[in-house]
Design a protein around this motif. Structure first.
Motif, PDB file in Angstrom:
ATOM      1  N   VAL A   1      20.741  27.464 -11.554  1.00 52.21           N
ATOM      2  CA  VAL A   1      20.625  28.159 -12.307  1.00 52.21           C
ATOM      3  C   VAL A   1      21.853  28.683 -13.862  1.00 52.21           C
ATOM      4  CG1 VAL A   1      21.155  31.096 -12.313  1.00 52.21           C
ATOM      5  CG2 VAL A   1      20.196  29.303 -10.284  1.00 52.21           C
ATOM      6  N   PRO A   2      21.014  28.797 -15.009  1.00 45.62           N
ATOM      7  CA  PRO A   2      22.433  28.855 -15.947  1.00 45.62           C
ATOM      8  C   PRO A   2      22.701  30.091 -15.527  1.00 45.62           C
ATOM      9  CG  PRO A   2      19.415  28.557 -16.409  1.00 45.62           C
ATOM     10  CD  PRO A   2      19.508  28.999 -15.163  1.00 45.62           C
ATOM     11  N   GLN A   3      24.128  30.245 -16.148  1.00 45.47           N
ATOM     12  CA  GLN A   3      25.117  31.045 -15.685  1.00 45.47           C
ATOM     13  C   GLN A   3      25.349  31.991 -17.401  1.00 45.47           C
ATOM     14  OE1 GLN A   3      27.586  29.662 -12.788  1.00 45.47           O
ATOM     15  NE2 GLN A   3      26.391  31.237 -11.806  1.00 45.47           N
TER      16      GLN A   3
ATOM     17  N   VAL B   1      26.548  31.486 -21.683  1.00 46.82           N
ATOM     18  CA  VAL B   1      25.872  29.704 -22.776  1.00 46.82           C
ATOM     19  C   VAL B   1      26.323  29.391 -22.592  1.00 46.82           C
ATOM     20  CG1 VAL B   1      27.834  30.981 -24.326  1.00 46.82           C
ATOM     21  CG2 VAL B   1      25.772  30.145 -25.260  1.00 46.82           C
ATOM     22  N   ASN B   2      27.256  29.050 -22.055  1.00 49.91           N
ATOM     23  CA  ASN B   2      27.651  27.547 -21.982  1.00 49.91           C
ATOM     24  C   ASN B   2      27.936  26.533 -20.491  1.00 49.91           C
ATOM     25  OD1 ASN B   2      29.428  29.124 -21.989  1.00 49.91           O
ATOM     26  ND2 ASN B   2      31.585  27.742 -22.523  1.00 49.91           N
ATOM     27  N   GLN B   3      26.953  27.371 -19.405  1.00 50.71           N
ATOM     28  CA  GLN B   3      27.504  27.364 -18.260  1.00 50.71           C
ATOM     29  C   GLN B   3      25.899  27.294 -17.038  1.00 50.71           C
ATOM     30  OE1 GLN B   3      30.614  29.280 -16.009  1.00 50.71           O
ATOM     31  NE2 GLN B   3      31.676  29.151 -17.947  1.00 50.71           N
ATOM     32  N   ILE B   4      25.465  26.035 -16.819  1.00 50.77           N
ATOM     33  CA  ILE B   4      24.580  26.261 -15.394  1.00 50.77           C
ATOM     34  C   ILE B   4      25.052  25.786 -14.441  1.00 50.77           C
ATOM     35  CG2 ILE B   4      22.264  24.768 -14.529  1.00 50.77           C
ATOM     36  CD1 ILE B   4      21.660  24.373 -18.154  1.00 50.77           C
ATOM     37  N   LYS B   5      24.792  25.659 -13.030  1.00 52.33           N
ATOM     38  CA  LYS B   5      25.038  26.203 -11.751  1.00 52.33           C
ATOM     39  C   LYS B   5      24.367  25.234 -10.537  1.00 52.33           C
ATOM     40  CE  LYS B   5      27.357  28.203  -7.650  1.00 52.33           C
ATOM     41  NZ  LYS B   5      27.291  29.762  -6.933  1.00 52.33           N
ATOM     42  N   ILE B   6      24.875  24.853 -10.215  1.00 54.11           N
ATOM     43  CA  ILE B   6      23.744  23.180  -9.783  1.00 54.11           C
ATOM     44  C   ILE B   6      23.821  23.214  -8.189  1.00 54.11           C
ATOM     45  CG2 ILE B   6      22.610  20.819  -8.715  1.00 54.11           C
ATOM     46  CD1 ILE B   6      24.356  21.923 -12.235  1.00 54.11           C
ATOM     47  N   SER B   7      23.038  23.547  -7.371  1.00 55.08           N
ATOM     48  CA  SER B   7      23.847  23.789  -5.401  1.00 55.08           C
ATOM     49  C   SER B   7      22.460  23.206  -4.897  1.00 55.08           C
ATOM     50  CB  SER B   7      23.608  25.591  -5.847  1.00 55.08           C
ATOM     51  OG  SER B   7      22.998  26.113  -5.513  1.00 55.08           O
ATOM     52  N   TRP B   8      22.832  22.656  -3.793  1.00 54.37           N
ATOM     53  CA  TRP B   8      22.123  22.432  -2.839  1.00 54.37           C
ATOM     54  C   TRP B   8      22.530  22.872  -1.599  1.00 54.37           C
ATOM     55  CZ3 TRP B   8      25.613  20.569  -5.791  1.00 54.37           C
ATOM     56  CH2 TRP B   8      27.111  19.665  -5.911  1.00 54.37           C
ATOM     57  N   LYS B   9      21.618  22.675  -0.281  1.00 55.49           N
ATOM     58  CA  LYS B   9      21.848  22.412   0.933  1.00 55.49           C
ATOM     59  C   LYS B   9      22.901  21.080   1.407  1.00 55.49           C
ATOM     60  CE  LYS B   9      19.394  23.311   5.217  1.00 55.49           C
ATOM     61  NZ  LYS B   9      17.792  23.385   6.102  1.00 55.49           N
ATOM     62  N   LYS B  10      24.095  21.960   2.642  1.00 57.02           N
ATOM     63  CA  LYS B  10      24.681  20.354   2.807  1.00 57.02           C
ATOM     64  C   LYS B  10      24.253  19.811   3.880  1.00 57.02           C
ATOM     65  CE  LYS B  10      29.163  20.281   5.158  1.00 57.02           C
ATOM     66  NZ  LYS B  10      29.976  20.288   4.433  1.00 57.02           N
ATOM     67  N   MET B  11      24.501  17.996   4.239  1.00 58.45           N
ATOM     68  CA  MET B  11      23.637  17.398   4.833  1.00 58.45           C
ATOM     69  C   MET B  11      24.562  17.090   5.315  1.00 58.45           C
ATOM     70  SD  MET B  11      20.849  15.440   2.044  1.00 58.45           S
ATOM     71  CE  MET B  11      20.562  14.407   2.828  1.00 58.45           C
ATOM     72  N   GLU B  12      24.191  16.920   7.058  1.00 60.23           N
ATOM     73  CA  GLU B  12      24.780  17.421   8.309  1.00 60.23           C
ATOM     74  C   GLU B  12      25.252  15.677   8.235  1.00 60.23           C
ATOM     75  OE1 GLU B  12      24.556  16.516  13.097  1.00 60.23           O
ATOM     76  OE2 GLU B  12      23.182  16.438  12.155  1.00 60.23           O
TER      77      GLU B  12
ATOM     78  N   GLN C   1      34.394  19.619  -0.288  1.00 61.66           N
ATOM     79  CA  GLN C   1      33.710  20.599  -1.126  1.00 61.66           C
ATOM     80  C   GLN C   1      32.495  20.952  -1.254  1.00 61.66           C
ATOM     81  OE1 GLN C   1      34.088  16.848  -4.168  1.00 61.66           O
ATOM     82  NE2 GLN C   1      36.276  18.695  -4.508  1.00 61.66           N
ATOM     83  N   LYS C   2      32.725  22.485  -2.219  1.00 56.43           N
ATOM     84  CA  LYS C   2      31.589  23.225  -2.184  1.00 56.43           C
ATOM     85  C   LYS C   2      30.219  22.139  -2.793  1.00 56.43           C
ATOM     86  CE  LYS C   2      33.521  26.334  -5.168  1.00 56.43           C
ATOM     87  NZ  LYS C   2      33.256  28.150  -6.051  1.00 56.43           N
ATOM     88  N   THR C   3      29.251  23.433  -2.389  1.00 58.84           N
ATOM     89  CA  THR C   3      28.361  21.791  -2.135  1.00 58.84           C
ATOM     90  C   THR C   3      27.428  22.996  -3.614  1.00 58.84           C
ATOM     91  OG1 THR C   3      27.394  23.536  -0.625  1.00 58.84           O
ATOM     92  CG2 THR C   3      27.265  21.335   0.382  1.00 58.84           C
ATOM     93  N   SER C   4      27.604  23.130  -4.787  1.00 59.96           N
ATOM     94  CA  SER C   4      27.510  23.508  -5.546  1.00 59.96           C
ATOM     95  C   SER C   4      28.087  23.006  -6.853  1.00 59.96           C
ATOM     96  CB  SER C   4      27.648  25.068  -5.958  1.00 59.96           C
ATOM     97  OG  SER C   4      29.087  25.627  -5.402  1.00 59.96           O
ATOM     98  N   TYR C   5      27.748  22.880  -8.149  1.00 58.23           N
ATOM     99  CA  TYR C   5      29.099  22.555  -9.081  1.00 58.23           C
ATOM    100  C   TYR C   5      28.286  23.454 -10.193  1.00 58.23           C
ATOM    101  CZ  TYR C   5      30.420  19.270 -12.928  1.00 58.23           C
ATOM    102  OH  TYR C   5      31.041  18.652 -14.078  1.00 58.23           O
ATOM    103  N   VAL C   6      29.352  23.658 -11.370  1.00 61.71           N
ATOM    104  CA  VAL C   6      29.002  24.509 -12.591  1.00 61.71           C
ATOM    105  C   VAL C   6      29.444  23.214 -13.303  1.00 61.71           C
ATOM    106  CG1 VAL C   6      29.500  26.244 -13.944  1.00 61.71           C
ATOM    107  CG2 VAL C   6      29.871  26.539 -12.114  1.00 61.71           C
ATOM    108  N   ASP C   7      28.081  22.636 -14.399  1.00 58.83           N
ATOM    109  CA  ASP C   7      28.048  22.114 -15.296  1.00 58.83           C
ATOM    110  C   ASP C   7      28.316  23.128 -16.725  1.00 58.83           C
ATOM    111  OD1 ASP C   7      27.984  20.190 -17.957  1.00 58.83           O
ATOM    112  OD2 ASP C   7      25.621  19.930 -17.169  1.00 58.83           O
TER     113      ASP C   7
END
Length: 195
Positions: free
Chosen positions: A17-19, A21-32, A59-65
């Motif tokens: 998800v673009p947030q 002008v200079n940031q895109i957030k990547i998220s995913w589902k936690k794996m057991e 850590q959180k299952t997301s990252y902001v590039d």
């Protein structure tokens, strides 16, 4: 080996998800059973992926590039890894998903004729902008020329010495990173008339 039965599938529910002008957030589902995750990025869909960062499972299952520039398409994949003692294994990589940010568009908010037959043109502020470019034309959809390059604090321009007729104005946002300028699309043209 226990590794093989734990890490099979690629991570799921990936969102890109673009947030700003200079940031895109990547998220995913936690794996057991995952010990952590790798986030990979490329500017091509099918090749050139490099590890952008790794995240441990606590850590959180997301990252902001925050290293992206506007107008450029980036592709992201996520892989999970497991470490048990000295053994480690990695999942398949998720299907690539793309993200692209844009410089936010401004818009002309008013065009008023002052007592000196000059147009006072105002436009909307864009947070984070480094400046604005204003263009004018006597035609609605062509022949526009830059009449002002304004800094981020200036949201008004006085356009004087005009003859009778209809004038069209439009604005675009300027955003700067590392000395390089990036631009939004031009706003819709708005008009004023001197009779």
């Amino acid at each position: 080996s226990p590794i093989e039965k734990w890490v099979i599938a690629a991570p799921e529910n990936i969102k890109v998800v673009p947030q700003k002008v200079n940031q895109i957030k990547i998220s995913w589902k936690k794996m057991e059973h995952a010990t952590g995750y790798e986030i990979l990025r490329s500017t091509k869909r099918n090749s050139g992926y490099q590890v952008l960062t790794t995240r441990s499972s606590d850590q959180k299952t997301s990252y902001v590039d925050k290293t992206v520039v506007p107008g450029k398409t980036y592709y992201y994949k996520v892989a999970a890894f497991v470490q048990v003692g000295k053994e480690s294994g990695k999942s398949d990589e998720s299907t690539p998903l793309s993200g692209k940010t844009e410089v936010e568009q401004s818009e002309i908010t008013s065009i008023k004729l002052n007592t000196k037959k000059a147009f006072v043109v105002k436009w909307k502020e864009v947070v984070g902008a480094s400046g604005y470019e204003i263009q004018r034309s006597t035609r609605k959809d062509r022949d526009f020329k830059v009449i002002g390059k304004m800094n981020k604090k200036t949201l008004t321009l006085t356009d004087a010495n005009l003859k009778k007729g209809t004038y069209y104005y439009r604005v675009r946002t300027v955003w700067t990173k590392d000395g390089k300028k990036y631009y939004s699309p031009y706003s819709e043209a708005k008009s004023g008339k001197i009779s």
